[in-house]
Design a protein around this motif. Structure first.
Motif, PDB file in Angstrom:
ATOM      1  N   ASP A  79     -69.407  34.533  93.582  1.00 16.88           N
ATOM      2  CA  ASP A  79     -70.312  33.862  92.704  1.00 16.88           C
ATOM      3  C   ASP A  79     -70.090  32.296  93.144  1.00 16.88           C
ATOM      4  O   ASP A  79     -70.852  31.485  92.376  1.00 16.88           O
ATOM      5  N   HIS A  80     -69.336  32.002  94.203  1.00 15.38           N
ATOM      6  CA  HIS A  80     -69.160  30.567  94.237  1.00 15.38           C
ATOM      7  C   HIS A  80     -70.684  30.039  95.153  1.00 15.38           C
ATOM      8  O   HIS A  80     -71.290  30.783  95.728  1.00 15.38           O
ATOM      9  N   PRO A  81     -70.916  28.902  94.715  1.00 17.18           N
ATOM     10  CA  PRO A  81     -72.073  28.315  95.093  1.00 17.18           C
ATOM     11  C   PRO A  81     -72.599  28.272  96.474  1.00 17.18           C
ATOM     12  O   PRO A  81     -73.547  28.621  96.918  1.00 17.18           O
ATOM     13  N   ASP A  82     -71.599  28.235  97.274  1.00 12.94           N
ATOM     14  CA  ASP A  82     -71.420  28.148  98.803  1.00 12.94           C
ATOM     15  C   ASP A  82     -71.837  29.785  99.335  1.00 12.94           C
ATOM     16  O   ASP A  82     -72.015  29.844 100.595  1.00 12.94           O
ATOM     17  N   LEU A  83     -71.175  30.709  98.605  1.00 11.00           N
ATOM     18  CA  LEU A  83     -71.461  32.110  99.033  1.00 11.00           C
ATOM     19  C   LEU A  83     -72.417  32.960  98.148  1.00 11.00           C
ATOM     20  O   LEU A  83     -72.421  34.223  98.403  1.00 11.00           O
ATOM     21  N   GLN A  84     -73.188  32.399  97.298  1.00  7.14           N
ATOM     22  CA  GLN A  84     -74.106  33.356  96.467  1.00  7.14           C
ATOM     23  C   GLN A  84     -75.125  33.608  97.466  1.00  7.14           C
ATOM     24  O   GLN A  84     -75.740  32.931  98.513  1.00  7.14           O
ATOM     25  N   GLY A  85     -75.509  35.051  97.415  1.00  7.92           N
ATOM     26  CA  GLY A  85     -76.519  35.561  98.450  1.00  7.92           C
ATOM     27  C   GLY A  85     -75.911  35.846  99.892  1.00  7.92           C
ATOM     28  O   GLY A  85     -76.475  36.661 100.656  1.00  7.92           O
ATOM     29  N   GLN A  86     -74.544  35.609  99.843  1.00  9.28           N
ATOM     30  CA  GLN A  86     -74.000  35.824 101.360  1.00  9.28           C
ATOM     31  C   GLN A  86     -73.033  37.032 101.365  1.00  9.28           C
ATOM     32  O   GLN A  86     -72.730  37.711 102.403  1.00  9.28           O
TER      33      GLN A  86
END
Length: 417
Positions: A79-86
């Motif tokens: 859920d970290h903004p830099d990893l959302q969807g990754q």
């Protein structure tokens, strides 16, 4: 395949992650605005390694799309903004109720964002292969440790079966493991590139490259200082070192959407894993052996001319790996072995205790646990007696340009230096 290994015990004790958190960094409040890959907030500005590795130019050739990188670590904060969807659905081998997307210490989250942090914004950490996907496998507990290499072996096999093309192992220890060696052989046979870091001096009572990084066939990654020419003072290195990457004064994604300053070979290794992902993104059919061949032959030489036990082949160069004209393995002049065309090079390990420190302070890793964990009585594993024996086993299969060739290139060079 590995029955010839002489081991002192069947479990590895005192193994942990080698990243060294230094100082927490406040989460940037800047909105996720229009894409500005290398420009943005203060976090983005602190990613000095992006310029050093010329990542912007590398993206003109490949961005990691279509490649899955397994991060076998402390889990990932999906859920970290830099990893959302990754982040893909993963595996938790510590908590049977988890799925790998929980990270209690931040280590795996930092590693994952270095590899595949989003680049469709102007805030936070951007990865070197921002379109790659992360496959999280949690093997490290709340203390950022594992007591038995079997759990890592299970994670490697699972990641291979789930389609990982690259595996990052930012963890390690001084012992060896027959089970993990067999799992790595499985990865090599399935054409997977495996990367691990060499270890940190502050977290080890040994000066030798850690396992599994020193396992023949693994790309062992040491750490460089910010000047781009010096080995980071905290990096373990040795004849098994294959390449180096930036390891100090780094900013990383932490759990809970936060950021922190980190250092360690744990965070150098994912830069090489991301480079492998870029190569596999540009050339999806390229065998693992050729991916590794490109990484080592295009590394920027450091120290004494040629490969050396301090820098390996030198500083990883993503642009060079994506653009250079590189002779294939079977035409590689680095080799003088009986089996034609096999380059000779070595490999390496890593990890650390992910804890934050008060603002403005520096905090090194806590002392490493004893070689034998007094809580379990497990003895350290002995190193293999002969580092070439598995290389000779693989030689019979070299008529195939596969990951076996890659593994052998590393093994033979390590054995000859």
């Amino acid at each position: 395949m590995v029955s010839g290994r002489r081991l002192a015990a069947a479990a590895t004790a005192g193994l942990f992650a080698l990243g060294v958190p230094v100082t927490p960094v406040s989460a940037a409040p800047a909105p996720r605005a229009e894409p500005a890959p290398l420009l943005g907030d203060s976090v983005r500005a602190d990613e000095w390694h992006l310029q050093t590795l010329n990542v912007a130019e590398a993206w003109t050739y490949a961005n990691g799309a279509g490649v899955t990188v397994a991060v076998i670590d402390s889990g990932v904060d999906a859920d970290h903004p830099d990893l959302q969807g990754q982040v893909l659905p993963g595996l938790d081998l510590v908590d049977d109720k988890g799925d790998g997307d929980t990270d209690l210490v931040g280590h795996g989250t930092t590693v994952s964002a270095i590899i595949a942090g989003r680049n469709d914004d102007a805030a936070g950490v951007v990865g070197i292969a921002p379109k790659a996907k992360i496959l999280p496998v949690r093997v490290l507990d709340q203390d950022n440790r594992y007591n038995d290499a079997l759990i890592v072996a299970q994670g490697v096999r699972w990641a291979v079966d789930k389609g990982a093309r690259v595996i990052n192992l930012s963890l390690g220890g001084s012992g060896s493991s027959e089970a993990l060696a067999a799992a790595l052989d499985y990865a090599f046979a399935k054409d997977v590139v495996v990367v691990a870091c060499t270890g940190n001096t502050s977290a080890s009572s040994s000066t030798g490259v850690w396992y599994p990084a020193r396992e023949p066939g693994v790309i062992a990654v040491g750490g460089m200082e910010r000047d781009g020419n010096s080995l980071w003072s905290g990096s373990i290195t040795g004849k098994e070192t294959v390449v180096t990457a930036p390891a100090t004064q780094l900013v990383g994604a932490n759990t809970g959407g936060d950021y922190w300053k980190v250092q360690g070979t744990s965070f150098a290794a994912p830069m090489v894993s991301a480079t492998a992902a870029l190569i596999r993104s540009r050339w999806p059919e390229m065998p693992a052996g050729e991916v590794i061949n490109r990484i080592i032959r295009t590394a920027k030489d450091k120290g004494v001319p040629g490969r050396d036990p301090v820098f390996g082949f030198g500083l990883v160069d993503p642009v060079g790996a994506l653009t250079a004209s590189v002779p294939p393995i079977f035409e590689n002049p680095l080799d003088d072995s009986p089996s034609p065309g096999i380059a000779r090079f070595g490999s390496a390990p890593v990890p650390g205790q992910a804890q934050s420190a008060p603002e403005g302070t520096t905090r090194e890793l806590l002392p490493v646990a004893p070689e034998a964990d007094p809580g379990t009585g497990a003895a350290p594993l002995a190193a293999p007696a002969d580092s070439t024996r598995r290389g000779w086993w693989a030689a019979g299969a070299l008529f195939l340009l596969s990951a076996v060739a890659a593994a052998l290139t590393i093994r033979r060079f390590a054995a000859s230096t």
